[in-house]
Design a protein around this motif. Structure first.
Motif, mmCIF file in Angstrom:
data_model
loop_
_atom_site.group_PDB
_atom_site.id
_atom_site.type_symbol
_atom_site.label_atom_id
_atom_site.label_comp_id
_atom_site.label_asym_id
_atom_site.label_seq_id
_atom_site.Cartn_x
_atom_site.Cartn_y
_atom_site.Cartn_z
ATOM 1 N N ALA A 75 -5.380 -1.172 3.337
ATOM 2 C CA ALA A 75 -5.251 -0.576 2.007
ATOM 3 C C ALA A 75 -4.140 0.468 1.932
ATOM 4 O O ALA A 75 -3.592 0.717 0.867
ATOM 5 C CB ALA A 75 -6.582 0.032 1.569
ATOM 6 N N ASN A 76 -3.785 1.065 3.083
ATOM 7 C CA ASN A 76 -2.744 2.095 3.084
ATOM 8 C C ASN A 76 -1.337 1.521 3.227
ATOM 9 O O ASN A 76 -0.394 2.239 3.524
ATOM 10 C CB ASN A 76 -3.011 3.140 4.171
ATOM 11 N N GLY A 77 -1.166 0.216 2.993
ATOM 12 C CA GLY A 77 0.169 -0.359 2.935
ATOM 13 C C GLY A 77 0.753 -0.810 4.251
ATOM 14 O O GLY A 77 1.964 -0.734 4.448
ATOM 15 N N LEU A 78 -0.084 -1.281 5.154
ATOM 16 C CA LEU A 78 0.395 -1.827 6.426
ATOM 17 C C LEU A 78 -0.128 -3.247 6.600
ATOM 18 O O LEU A 78 -1.252 -3.554 6.194
ATOM 19 C CB LEU A 78 -0.094 -0.997 7.611
ATOM 20 N N ALA A 79 0.681 -4.088 7.223
ATOM 21 C CA ALA A 79 0.233 -5.404 7.667
ATOM 22 C C ALA A 79 0.331 -5.393 9.187
ATOM 23 O O ALA A 79 1.366 -5.021 9.746
ATOM 24 C CB ALA A 79 1.101 -6.508 7.087
#
Length: 188
Positions: A75-79
């Motif tokens: 959810a914090n923008g990492l893959a």
């Protein structure tokens, strides 16, 4: 149809992906621990817990069978790209925030991550486990955080709508009536 057994994974299970060989991987978060849980379905037990360092609230998960890679979005923008056999992280890339899905096209070796909070679609190429890179960030629409790919055409379908303030007691945005649509993203 009946329940034949239960495997307790703990935390808050989010999404599961199967490898086709009897293992199922589950994104799990509980506020403190963010991990992928590997379960052996035939043996009915947990094989391994794979920590996702720097990941907050893992949601969507996909499995790349050819490279035996797990692809988890946070959810914090990492893959996060993790080897299924060893649990070793091979890549961590920035993507749009608020994603709830990882969409994998095995034919074109592309990963699509719709960031609902940012209104973006991050496109990632997997050439092999050592060559994983963001190739494009498309503007979509805020709220588009799920989707599907047609592996025959390469088109990605993203359901969305115009969002409004939450209606209590729900903490989630409400949907403006009559605004539902499917965004279609076609390859060049």
């Amino acid at each position: 149809m009946r329940v034949v057994d239960t495997i307790t994974v703990g935390g808050n299970p989010e999404f599961a992906a199967a490898d086709g060989n009897g293992s199922v991987y589950i994104n799990v978060n509980d506020g403190k621990v963010n991990e992928i849980v590997a379960a052996d379905i035939a043996a009915k037990h947990i094989v391994r817990r794979i920590p996702l360092a720097g990941c907050e609230d893992p949601t969507g998960l996909a499995y790349d069978h050819d490279d035996q890679l797990l692809i988890s979005v946070c959810a914090n923008g990492l893959a996060k790209f993790v080897r299924a056999d060893s649990g070793k992280e091979v890549a961590s890339l920035s993507v749009g925030k608020g994603a709830d899905a990882v969409i994998f096209d095995p034919r074109r070796r592309l990963v699509f991550i719709p960031g609902g909070a940012d209104g973006t679609l991050t496109v990632i190429s997997i050439r092999n486990p050592r060559k994983i890179a963001v190739v494009q960030n498309l503007v979509t629409q805020k709220g588009a955080r799920l989707g599907s790919v047609d592996i025959n055409t390469g088109r990605v379908y993203l359901p969305t709508a115009t969002l409004a303030a939450p209606v209590p007691p729900s903490p989630y945005p409400s949907v403006v009536p009559g605004t539902f649509k499917i965004l279609v993203v076609a390859p060049n």
